[in-house]
Design a protein around this motif. Structure first.
Motif, mmCIF file in Angstrom:
data_model
loop_
_atom_site.group_PDB
_atom_site.id
_atom_site.type_symbol
_atom_site.label_atom_id
_atom_site.label_comp_id
_atom_site.label_asym_id
_atom_site.label_seq_id
_atom_site.Cartn_x
_atom_site.Cartn_y
_atom_site.Cartn_z
ATOM 1 N N ASP A 1 -3.951 -10.236 -15.587
ATOM 2 C CA ASP A 1 -5.178 -10.786 -14.989
ATOM 3 C C ASP A 1 -5.357 -10.322 -13.543
ATOM 4 N N ALA A 2 -4.253 -10.290 -12.799
ATOM 5 C CA ALA A 2 -4.339 -9.842 -11.407
ATOM 6 C C ALA A 2 -4.864 -8.412 -11.368
ATOM 7 N N ALA A 3 -4.318 -7.566 -12.255
ATOM 8 C CA ALA A 3 -4.723 -6.160 -12.279
ATOM 9 C C ALA A 3 -6.203 -6.025 -12.639
ATOM 10 N N MET A 4 -6.637 -6.763 -13.661
ATOM 11 C CA MET A 4 -8.025 -6.622 -14.107
ATOM 12 C C MET A 4 -8.998 -7.166 -13.057
ATOM 13 N N ARG A 5 -8.561 -8.175 -12.318
ATOM 14 C CA ARG A 5 -9.426 -8.691 -11.243
ATOM 15 C C ARG A 5 -9.473 -7.706 -10.073
ATOM 16 N N GLN A 6 -8.328 -7.081 -9.785
ATOM 17 C CA GLN A 6 -8.327 -6.046 -8.738
ATOM 18 C C GLN A 6 -9.308 -4.930 -9.116
ATOM 19 N N LEU A 7 -9.282 -4.546 -10.383
ATOM 20 C CA LEU A 7 -10.181 -3.487 -10.861
ATOM 21 C C LEU A 7 -11.642 -3.900 -10.670
ATOM 22 N N TRP A 8 -11.959 -5.106 -11.076
ATOM 23 C CA TRP A 8 -13.356 -5.558 -11.001
ATOM 24 C C TRP A 8 -13.815 -5.657 -9.548
ATOM 25 N N ALA A 9 -12.922 -6.147 -8.692
ATOM 26 C CA ALA A 9 -13.328 -6.389 -7.303
ATOM 27 C C ALA A 9 -13.362 -5.110 -6.470
ATOM 28 N N THR A 10 -12.426 -4.188 -6.730
ATOM 29 C CA THR A 10 -12.304 -3.034 -5.824
ATOM 30 C C THR A 10 -12.602 -1.698 -6.498
ATOM 31 N N GLY A 11 -12.726 -1.680 -7.829
ATOM 32 C CA GLY A 11 -12.966 -0.423 -8.529
ATOM 33 C C GLY A 11 -11.718 0.440 -8.646
ATOM 34 N N TRP A 12 -10.568 -0.105 -8.366
ATOM 35 C CA TRP A 12 -9.330 0.673 -8.395
ATOM 36 C C TRP A 12 -8.210 -0.221 -8.936
ATOM 37 N N MET A 13 -7.220 0.388 -9.524
ATOM 38 C CA MET A 13 -6.048 -0.362 -9.976
ATOM 39 C C MET A 13 -4.817 0.512 -9.769
ATOM 40 N N HIS A 14 -3.726 -0.135 -9.407
ATOM 41 C CA HIS A 14 -2.461 0.559 -9.191
ATOM 42 C C HIS A 14 -1.995 1.218 -10.504
ATOM 43 N N ASN A 15 -1.363 2.390 -10.380
ATOM 44 C CA ASN A 15 -0.967 3.145 -11.581
ATOM 45 C C ASN A 15 -0.072 2.336 -12.521
ATOM 46 N N ARG A 16 0.905 1.635 -11.972
ATOM 47 C CA ARG A 16 1.798 0.874 -12.860
ATOM 48 C C ARG A 16 1.009 -0.162 -13.649
ATOM 49 N N ALA B 1 0.863 -1.192 0.000
ATOM 50 C CA ALA B 1 0.000 0.000 0.000
ATOM 51 C C ALA B 1 0.894 1.235 0.000
ATOM 52 N N GLY B 2 1.573 1.460 -1.118
ATOM 53 C CA GLY B 2 2.577 2.531 -1.179
ATOM 54 C C GLY B 2 2.062 3.838 -1.733
ATOM 55 N N THR B 3 0.802 3.864 -2.201
ATOM 56 C CA THR B 3 0.242 5.120 -2.727
ATOM 57 C C THR B 3 -0.937 5.546 -1.855
ATOM 58 N N SER B 4 -1.473 6.714 -2.156
ATOM 59 C CA SER B 4 -2.467 7.281 -1.238
ATOM 60 C C SER B 4 -3.870 6.697 -1.390
ATOM 61 N N ALA B 5 -4.184 6.155 -2.578
ATOM 62 C CA ALA B 5 -5.568 5.723 -2.887
ATOM 63 C C ALA B 5 -6.572 6.861 -2.637
ATOM 64 N N LEU B 6 -6.127 8.074 -2.860
ATOM 65 C CA LEU B 6 -7.026 9.228 -2.698
ATOM 66 C C LEU B 6 -7.807 9.550 -3.972
ATOM 67 N N SER B 7 -7.494 8.857 -5.078
ATOM 68 C CA SER B 7 -8.038 9.280 -6.378
ATOM 69 C C SER B 7 -9.565 9.387 -6.418
ATOM 70 N N PRO B 8 -10.336 8.422 -5.900
ATOM 71 C CA PRO B 8 -11.795 8.634 -5.975
ATOM 72 C C PRO B 8 -12.253 9.772 -5.071
ATOM 73 N N HIS B 9 -11.598 9.936 -3.929
ATOM 74 C CA HIS B 9 -11.973 11.036 -3.025
ATOM 75 C C HIS B 9 -11.695 12.386 -3.696
ATOM 76 N N LEU B 10 -10.553 12.460 -4.390
ATOM 77 C CA LEU B 10 -10.236 13.704 -5.101
ATOM 78 C C LEU B 10 -11.208 13.913 -6.258
ATOM 79 N N HIS B 11 -11.534 12.830 -6.952
ATOM 80 C CA HIS B 11 -12.443 12.974 -8.102
ATOM 81 C C HIS B 11 -13.791 13.535 -7.672
ATOM 82 N N PHE B 12 -14.324 13.030 -6.580
ATOM 83 C CA PHE B 12 -15.642 13.491 -6.125
ATOM 84 C C PHE B 12 -15.542 14.738 -5.251
#
Ligand code: FAD
Length: 483
Positions: free
Chosen positions: A334-349, A238-249
């Motif tokens: 596949d890991a990235a796309m599953r993370q996206l589907w499950a959590t609505g977020w994906m790491h920038n890299r 968990a090396g990034t802020s994950a603030l992106s949806p909070h900033l978006h809204f």
């Protein structure tokens, strides 16, 4: 006695909200309003994951506003009609809002401003979403920037960011609502949630609303900011802020984020500088969207309009579906796309990796990939998503050249060296040793057997050959360049 309507859109917070603060400072009665009008943002109205977020965020906002004394009025669009009707009903003499920068919204807001002013209302708009307005940064020739680094250097040189962030961002001390609040729909009535309850993963991962945003910022500042420079590269931590949806809204504003970084004394550290630079990318994305409003549909680099994308045949459709479903046979993708589907977020890299896989290995149009992100990301943001997809597709501002193609196996080996991230999302390959986890199809038969994996049965073979598809992409690029 004077009353003011505060039209809340994607500024769903009480603190550091200039439209609300000015309203509270200058009027006796404050009427906060949310108007549901997704069709006014077409074709980029909120996607599925965002509708869930919006539902939760509006409930949090309504509770916060009610506690502060000015309950939220919820209406349906058309927005101009709703505002005019509310002004007439309440006797409000002024309307405030914070600016947004999506082309459809800019055009709508301009029209509404004119209409309300003609009707005798005082209309004021403010900046709550950005550190610096898109028109406040320009090249020496007065033109918009198309490359990030000079844009950011100019912005930092001309604007004292920590200084500007150090303003009073507290929520209004008093928020006097109307004695008789206007009729309002409930958030439930907006039908934002889907009929099928697919969003449990989102519920588990996020806490939408202003309090959730603040908590997220505090955790990041306390735990990851100092190590952000290196930590942000590794999707397994968990090396990034994950603030992106909070900033978006707009549940938190970028000035608040900068202020927290500066207050921590981190602004001048490597971690703090790297983090501010990422906020700079957010500014740059809005700069581009504002000055090149056609880019959500058209590549900034026009020559890419003639790019020879794959024919949309059945094979392409099947490979696209495998990418979406996290069944491409390439574990990191596949890991990235599953993370996206499950959590609505994906790491920038990983956004860069899967977008490269889509536009280059699968040679499918960037806009179709962008649309899938739009529907699945909780942070789907027209400015950042357009920039990211055009960057990955080699056709945007500051783009990675088209011929630089991410190798998802190498990316996995570098940024998920022990395979922890892949193991978490693709349990089918978790028993493989780290050395083989990013390319199961290259593992010796004995290693696969020891891990109990039969490719094609337990986990797919890659839908495309990485080397051959890379060469096909480079050939297509040559064709575009005219041989
Ligand atoms: P942090 O690393 O903590 O960064 C802090 C903030 O800076 C982010 O919350 C975000 O607001 C901003 N930021 C960071 N990187 C970027 C960037 N490259 N461009 C613009 N802003 C940035 N970001 C979105 O917010 N919405 C999108 O729809 C979106 N789509 C993307 C699509 C692609 C193909 C790519 C390559 C990137 C996309 N990004 C998007 C940018 C970036 O991936 C996310 O902002 C970041 O992963 C969010 O995680 P974070 O909040 O932990 O970021």
């Amino acid at each position: 006695m004077s009353a003011v309507l505060v039209w809340l859109r994607r500024d769903l917070r009480l603190a550091d909200n200039p439209a609300l603060a000015e309203a509270a400072a200058r009027h006796d009665t404050v009427i906060p309003v949310y108007i549901h009008a997704p069709e006014e943002e077409a074709p980029w109205g909120p996607g599925g994951a965002q509708r869930w977020w919006l539902d939760r965020s509006l409930r949090a906002l309504a509770a916060d506003l009610a506690a502060a004394g000015a309950p939220l009025t919820v209406r349906r669009g058309p927005s101009g009609d709703a505002l005019a009707a509310l002004a007439a009903e309440t006797g409000a003499t002024a309307v405030h809002w914070n600016r947004l920068y999506e082309p459809a919204v800019v055009a709508r807001d301009r029209g509404i401003k004119e209409r309300l002013r003609e009707a005798g209302l005082i209309v004021q708009s403010f900046n709550a979403a950005l550190l610096v307005e898109p028109w406040q940064v320009a090249t020496g020739q007065g033109t918009p920037y198309r490359v990030f680094t000079p844009f950011w250097k100019r912005l930092v040189a001309d604007h004292d960011l920590p200084g500007a962030a150090a303003h009073d961002a507290r929520p209004p001390a008093a928020l006097p609502g109307p004695a008789a609040p206007p009729a309002s729909e409930g958030v439930d009535d907006l039908g934002l949630l889907p009929a099928v309850r697919w969003y449990d993963g989102l519920e588990a991962a996020w806490h939408p609303g202003e309090a959730g945003a603040r908590a997220r910022l505090a955790v990041f500042a306390g735990e990851a900011l100092a190590g952000y420079d290196a930590g942000r590269e590794h999707p397994g931590v968990a090396g990034t802020s994950a603030l992106s949806p909070h900033l978006h809204f707009g549940e938190i504003g970028p000035r608040q984020v900068v202020a927290a970084v500066a207050a921590d004394g981190a602004a001048a550290t490597d971690g703090g500088e790297a983090f501010l630079r990422e906020l700079g990318w957010r500014e740059f994305a809005h700069h581009l969207l504002f000055h090149f409003p056609e880019t959500p549909q058209r590549p900034l680099d026009r020559k890419f309009e003639a790019f020879p994308w794959r024919d949309p045949d059945a094979e392409a459709a099947a490979e696209a579906e495998a990418w979406r479903a996290g069944g491409s046979g390439v574990p990191l993708v596949d890991a990235a796309m599953r993370q996206l589907w499950a959590t609505g977020w994906m790491h920038n890299r990983l956004r860069m990796v899967v977008a490269s896989f889509w536009t280059k290995n699968l040679r499918l149009p960037w806009l179709d990939g962008a649309r899938w992100f739009w529907d699945t990301l909780v942070d789907a943001d027209l400015a950042a998503n357009t920039l990211g997809w055009q960057w990955a597709g080699g056709c945007g501002a500051d783009a990675a050249p088209y011929f630089r193609i991410f190798n998802p196996v190498r990316q996995g080996e570098r940024f998920d060296p022990d395979g922890a991230f892949v193991s978490a999302w693709v349990p089918e390959v978790a028993a493989l040793p780290a050395k083989h986890i990013h390319a199961p199809w290259q593992a010796p038969g004995s290693v696969l057997a020891a891990a109990g994996i039969e490719l094609g049965r337990d986990y797919p073979r890659p839908v495309v050959d990485l080397k051959a598809s890379r060469e096909a992409a480079l050939a297509a690029f040559q064709e575009l360049r005219g041989g």
